[in-house]
Scaffold this motif. Structure first.
Motif, PDB file in Angstrom:
ATOM      1  N   ARG A  46       0.806  -1.221   0.000  1.00 47.80           N
ATOM      2  CA  ARG A  46       0.000   0.000   0.000  1.00 47.80           C
ATOM      3  C   ARG A  46       0.840   1.273   0.000  1.00 47.80           C
ATOM      4  O   ARG A  46       0.456   2.280  -0.571  1.00 47.80           O
ATOM      5  CB  ARG A  46      -0.927   0.014   1.225  1.00 47.80           C
ATOM      6  N   LYS A  47       2.000   1.248   0.676  1.00 46.42           N
ATOM      7  CA  LYS A  47       2.828   2.440   0.798  1.00 46.42           C
ATOM      8  C   LYS A  47       3.819   2.536  -0.362  1.00 46.42           C
ATOM      9  O   LYS A  47       4.400   1.530  -0.785  1.00 46.42           O
ATOM     10  CB  LYS A  47       3.572   2.432   2.128  1.00 46.42           C
ATOM     11  N   SER A  48       4.044   3.775  -0.822  1.00 45.88           N
ATOM     12  CA  SER A  48       4.867   3.977  -2.007  1.00 45.88           C
ATOM     13  C   SER A  48       6.286   3.448  -1.834  1.00 45.88           C
ATOM     14  O   SER A  48       6.823   2.787  -2.735  1.00 45.88           O
ATOM     15  CB  SER A  48       4.912   5.464  -2.361  1.00 45.88           C
ATOM     16  N   GLY A  49       6.923   3.732  -0.702  1.00 44.75           N
ATOM     17  CA  GLY A  49       8.295   3.271  -0.494  1.00 44.75           C
ATOM     18  C   GLY A  49       8.409   1.763  -0.538  1.00 44.75           C
ATOM     19  O   GLY A  49       9.317   1.213  -1.181  1.00 44.75           O
ATOM     20  N   GLU A  50       7.489   1.088   0.137  1.00 43.74           N
ATOM     21  CA  GLU A  50       7.491  -0.378   0.132  1.00 43.74           C
ATOM     22  C   GLU A  50       7.178  -0.913  -1.257  1.00 43.74           C
ATOM     23  O   GLU A  50       7.722  -1.929  -1.695  1.00 43.74           O
ATOM     24  CB  GLU A  50       6.473  -0.900   1.147  1.00 43.74           C
ATOM     25  N   ARG A  51       6.306  -0.202  -1.968  1.00 44.56           N
ATOM     26  CA  ARG A  51       5.920  -0.631  -3.315  1.00 44.56           C
ATOM     27  C   ARG A  51       7.117  -0.547  -4.265  1.00 44.56           C
ATOM     28  O   ARG A  51       7.355  -1.455  -5.060  1.00 44.56           O
ATOM     29  CB  ARG A  51       4.767   0.252  -3.803  1.00 44.56           C
ATOM     30  N   ARG A  52       7.872   0.540  -4.164  1.00 45.50           N
ATOM     31  CA  ARG A  52       9.038   0.693  -5.050  1.00 45.50           C
ATOM     32  C   ARG A  52      10.106  -0.352  -4.729  1.00 45.50           C
ATOM     33  O   ARG A  52      10.752  -0.876  -5.640  1.00 45.50           O
ATOM     34  CB  ARG A  52       9.603   2.112  -4.939  1.00 45.50           C
ATOM     35  N   THR A  53      10.294  -0.635  -3.448  1.00 44.88           N
ATOM     36  CA  THR A  53      11.255  -1.675  -3.077  1.00 44.88           C
ATOM     37  C   THR A  53      10.830  -3.022  -3.640  1.00 44.88           C
ATOM     38  O   THR A  53      11.648  -3.792  -4.158  1.00 44.88           O
ATOM     39  CB  THR A  53      11.377  -1.757  -1.545  1.00 44.88           C
ATOM     40  N   TRP A  54       9.541  -3.325  -3.556  1.00 40.74           N
ATOM     41  CA  TRP A  54       8.996  -4.574  -4.107  1.00 40.74           C
ATOM     42  C   TRP A  54       9.253  -4.639  -5.612  1.00 40.74           C
ATOM     43  O   TRP A  54       9.695  -5.663  -6.144  1.00 40.74           O
ATOM     44  CB  TRP A  54       7.497  -4.646  -3.819  1.00 40.74           C
ATOM     45  N   CYS A  55       8.994  -3.518  -6.298  1.00 40.38           N
ATOM     46  CA  CYS A  55       9.191  -3.485  -7.753  1.00 40.38           C
ATOM     47  C   CYS A  55      10.657  -3.622  -8.133  1.00 40.38           C
ATOM     48  O   CYS A  55      10.988  -4.233  -9.153  1.00 40.38           O
ATOM     49  CB  CYS A  55       8.614  -2.187  -8.329  1.00 40.38           C
ATOM     50  N   GLU A  56      11.549  -3.042  -7.319  1.00 43.02           N
ATOM     51  CA  GLU A  56      12.984  -3.165  -7.606  1.00 43.02           C
ATOM     52  C   GLU A  56      13.431  -4.625  -7.585  1.00 43.02           C
ATOM     53  O   GLU A  56      14.326  -5.024  -8.338  1.00 43.02           O
ATOM     54  CB  GLU A  56      13.789  -2.339  -6.598  1.00 43.02           C
ATOM     55  N   ASN A  57      12.796  -5.424  -6.727  1.00 38.98           N
ATOM     56  CA  ASN A  57      13.119  -6.857  -6.687  1.00 38.98           C
ATOM     57  C   ASN A  57      12.665  -7.574  -7.957  1.00 38.98           C
ATOM     58  O   ASN A  57      13.125  -8.677  -8.252  1.00 38.98           O
ATOM     59  CB  ASN A  57      12.469  -7.509  -5.465  1.00 38.98           C
ATOM     60  N   LEU A  58      11.741  -6.950  -8.703  1.00 38.27           N
ATOM     61  CA  LEU A  58      11.219  -7.547  -9.936  1.00 38.27           C
ATOM     62  C   LEU A  58      11.802  -6.904 -11.194  1.00 38.27           C
ATOM     63  O   LEU A  58      11.446  -7.290 -12.308  1.00 38.27           O
ATOM     64  CB  LEU A  58       9.689  -7.393  -9.980  1.00 38.27           C
ATOM     65  N   LEU A  59      12.698  -5.934 -10.998  1.00 39.63           N
ATOM     66  CA  LEU A  59      13.175  -5.108 -12.108  1.00 39.63           C
ATOM     67  C   LEU A  59      13.713  -5.922 -13.275  1.00 39.63           C
ATOM     68  O   LEU A  59      13.443  -5.610 -14.439  1.00 39.63           O
ATOM     69  CB  LEU A  59      14.262  -4.146 -11.605  1.00 39.63           C
ATOM     70  N   HIS A  60      14.450  -6.989 -13.014  1.00 36.33           N
ATOM     71  CA  HIS A  60      15.088  -7.760 -14.083  1.00 36.33           C
ATOM     72  C   HIS A  60      14.362  -9.075 -14.382  1.00 36.33           C
ATOM     73  O   HIS A  60      14.878  -9.893 -15.147  1.00 36.33           O
ATOM     74  CB  HIS A  60      16.543  -8.033 -13.722  1.00 36.33           C
ATOM     75  N   ASP A  61      13.203  -9.272 -13.786  1.00 36.27           N
ATOM     76  CA  ASP A  61      12.427 -10.483 -14.049  1.00 36.27           C
ATOM     77  C   ASP A  61      11.906 -10.433 -15.480  1.00 36.27           C
ATOM     78  O   ASP A  61      11.218  -9.486 -15.867  1.00 36.27           O
ATOM     79  CB  ASP A  61      11.262 -10.576 -13.066  1.00 36.27           C
ATOM     80  N   THR A  62      12.235 -11.436 -16.271  1.00 40.61           N
ATOM     81  CA  THR A  62      11.829 -11.438 -17.688  1.00 40.61           C
ATOM     82  C   THR A  62      10.424 -11.991 -17.910  1.00 40.61           C
ATOM     83  O   THR A  62       9.921 -11.969 -19.032  1.00 40.61           O
ATOM     84  CB  THR A  62      12.836 -12.258 -18.528  1.00 40.61           C
ATOM     85  N   ARG A  63       9.804 -12.493 -16.856  1.00 41.11           N
ATOM     86  CA  ARG A  63       8.451 -13.040 -16.989  1.00 41.11           C
ATOM     87  C   ARG A  63       7.413 -11.917 -17.003  1.00 41.11           C
ATOM     88  O   ARG A  63       7.585 -10.882 -16.364  1.00 41.11           O
ATOM     89  CB  ARG A  63       8.140 -13.990 -15.832  1.00 41.11           C
ATOM     90  N   THR A  64       6.312 -12.126 -17.693  1.00 38.03           N
ATOM     91  CA  THR A  64       5.171 -11.228 -17.602  1.00 38.03           C
ATOM     92  C   THR A  64       4.621 -11.303 -16.176  1.00 38.03           C
ATOM     93  O   THR A  64       4.523 -12.382 -15.598  1.00 38.03           O
ATOM     94  CB  THR A  64       4.091 -11.618 -18.620  1.00 38.03           C
ATOM     95  N   MET A  65       4.263 -10.151 -15.614  1.00 32.57           N
ATOM     96  CA  MET A  65       3.805 -10.087 -14.229  1.00 32.57           C
ATOM     97  C   MET A  65       2.334  -9.668 -14.157  1.00 32.57           C
ATOM     98  O   MET A  65       1.886  -8.806 -14.919  1.00 32.57           O
ATOM     99  CB  MET A  65       4.659  -9.096 -13.438  1.00 32.57           C
ATOM    100  N   VAL A  66       1.608 -10.284 -13.224  1.00 36.71           N
ATOM    101  CA  VAL A  66       0.196  -9.964 -13.034  1.00 36.71           C
ATOM    102  C   VAL A  66       0.000  -9.469 -11.598  1.00 36.71           C
ATOM    103  O   VAL A  66       0.475 -10.100 -10.644  1.00 36.71           O
ATOM    104  CB  VAL A  66      -0.703 -11.188 -13.280  1.00 36.71           C
ATOM    105  N   PHE A  67      -0.689  -8.344 -11.472  1.00 34.45           N
ATOM    106  CA  PHE A  67      -0.976  -7.758 -10.169  1.00 34.45           C
ATOM    107  C   PHE A  67      -2.474  -7.519 -10.035  1.00 34.45           C
ATOM    108  O   PHE A  67      -3.154  -7.244 -11.026  1.00 34.45           O
ATOM    109  CB  PHE A  67      -0.281  -6.399 -10.006  1.00 34.45           C
ATOM    110  N   PHE A  68      -2.974  -7.583  -8.809  1.00 38.35           N
ATOM    111  CA  PHE A  68      -4.287  -7.041  -8.495  1.00 38.35           C
ATOM    112  C   PHE A  68      -4.059  -5.656  -7.884  1.00 38.35           C
ATOM    113  O   PHE A  68      -3.043  -5.426  -7.218  1.00 38.35           O
ATOM    114  CB  PHE A  68      -5.035  -7.912  -7.480  1.00 38.35           C
ATOM    115  N   GLU A  69      -4.995  -4.729  -8.111  1.00 37.82           N
ATOM    116  CA  GLU A  69      -4.870  -3.428  -7.474  1.00 37.82           C
ATOM    117  C   GLU A  69      -6.256  -2.829  -7.234  1.00 37.82           C
ATOM    118  O   GLU A  69      -7.181  -3.050  -8.024  1.00 37.82           O
ATOM    119  CB  GLU A  69      -4.028  -2.484  -8.349  1.00 37.82           C
ATOM    120  N   ALA A  70      -6.368  -2.109  -6.142  1.00 36.09           N
ATOM    121  CA  ALA A  70      -7.602  -1.387  -5.848  1.00 36.09           C
ATOM    122  C   ALA A  70      -7.690  -0.172  -6.776  1.00 36.09           C
ATOM    123  O   ALA A  70      -6.673   0.472  -7.053  1.00 36.09           O
ATOM    124  CB  ALA A  70      -7.604  -0.937  -4.391  1.00 36.09           C
ATOM    125  N   PRO A  71      -8.877   0.165  -7.268  1.00 37.99           N
ATOM    126  CA  PRO A  71      -8.984   1.275  -8.229  1.00 37.99           C
ATOM    127  C   PRO A  71      -8.483   2.607  -7.689  1.00 37.99           C
ATOM    128  O   PRO A  71      -7.878   3.389  -8.427  1.00 37.99           O
ATOM    129  CB  PRO A  71     -10.482   1.320  -8.551  1.00 37.99           C
TER     130      PRO A  71
END
Length: 281
Positions: free
Chosen positions: A140-165
């Motif tokens: 939910r928090k931006s800082g934690e979200r960016r850290t999470w995304c950085e862990n996926l930065l080089h993942d070559t797989r297509t990624m699927v997320f759920f998100e609240a509107p």
């Protein structure tokens, strides 16, 4: 006599997607464990099912406490059907702990396949689906979200997320900040429902599109990273040196090079240390 536990997929929007097998199992169930009992009653009504089954409220906060009793009822010969609000139980929904309890108790678990927002979004996205990962809801928090995304930065797989509107635009901004504005992505809104939308574009384009009031269920599909070229420790050292020359600390330079190249930070540090020792010898 042993009963049976079913995990049953339910429609993600269009009740017409319910299978005949789902109708049969719900009709014959002794207990329906539902993520939301009110939605379960509505689903039964929409399907025209009259049932004598007990309907248990079975959401995340009570799953661990209620699972042993449900397993006990199966062992007594009853049929228990677990359903979530939409889609497949245990996929970002209750069900995982119940299955664990069943396996530990040697209780038979069967699955009724059916609608899935994850697979539906992948199929309609137009992005590669030979390899993919499901990441659930972003933090939910931006800082934690960016850290999470950085862990996926080089993942070559297509990624699927759920998100609240109401968090979609903030999440897209953070994804763009980490993955870059040109990464391809797809917003799937209200899949299988009357006002279904599928918006394809770059992350920058989707950020611009989402700057409005958005309602409904959101599934976000993001393309994986392009494979990185092979690099050597000698190249890592040179890149670190370039950053240090323009004022970065060695620590920050090592971290940045490791992140950009998708290699362990420890390996880059070891390469820099080895080069420094060699120069001193």
């Amino acid at each position: 006599m042993s009963g049976q536990l079913f995990l049953a997929a339910t429609p993600i929007g269009n009740v017409g997607d319910a299978s005949s097998r789902l109708r049969e199992v719900l009709t014959s169930a002794n207990i329906i464990a539902a993520e939301d009992s009110r939605r379960a009653h509505r689903l039964l009504a929409d399907l025209g099912i009259t049932t004598t089954a007990q309907i248990w409220s079975f959401y995340d906060a009570v799953e661990e406490a209620k699972s042993p009793e449900l397993i006990s009822r199966v062992q007594q010969g009853e049929t228990v059907v677990m359903i979530s609000d939409a889609g497949m139980p245990s996929v970002s929904d209750p069900g995982y702990r119940l299955v664990q309890e069943a396996i530990a108790a040697d209780v038979r678990v069967s699955v009724l396949p059916g609608p899935s927002a994850v697979l539906a979004a992948l199929a309609v996205s137009g992005l590669p689906v030979d390899r993919f990962s499901f990441e659930g809801f972003l933090p939910r928090k931006s800082g934690e979200r960016r850290t999470w995304c950085e862990n996926l930065l080089h993942d070559t797989r297509t990624m699927v997320f759920f998100e609240a509107p109401h968090r979609l635009v903030e999440s897209l901004i953070d994804l763009q900040a980490v993955f870059g504005p040109d990464r391809r992505a797809v917003i799937c809104r209200e899949l299988t429902k009357t006002y279904e939308e599928v918006i394809r574009g770059t992350l920058a384009e989707l950020v611009a599109w989402s700057d409005r009031e958005i309602l409904g269920e959101i599934t976000l599909v993001v393309a994986g990273a392009e494979p990185l070229p092979e690099t050597s420790p000698t190249e890592w050292v040179a890149l670190v040196a370039t950053r240090v020359e323009v004022g970065e600390s060695q620590r920050d330079a090592i971290a940045a090079v490791a992140r950009e190249l998708g290699v362990p930070k420890r390996d880059v540090y070891d390469a820099v240390l080895a080069e420094q020792r060699q120069r001193k010898s």
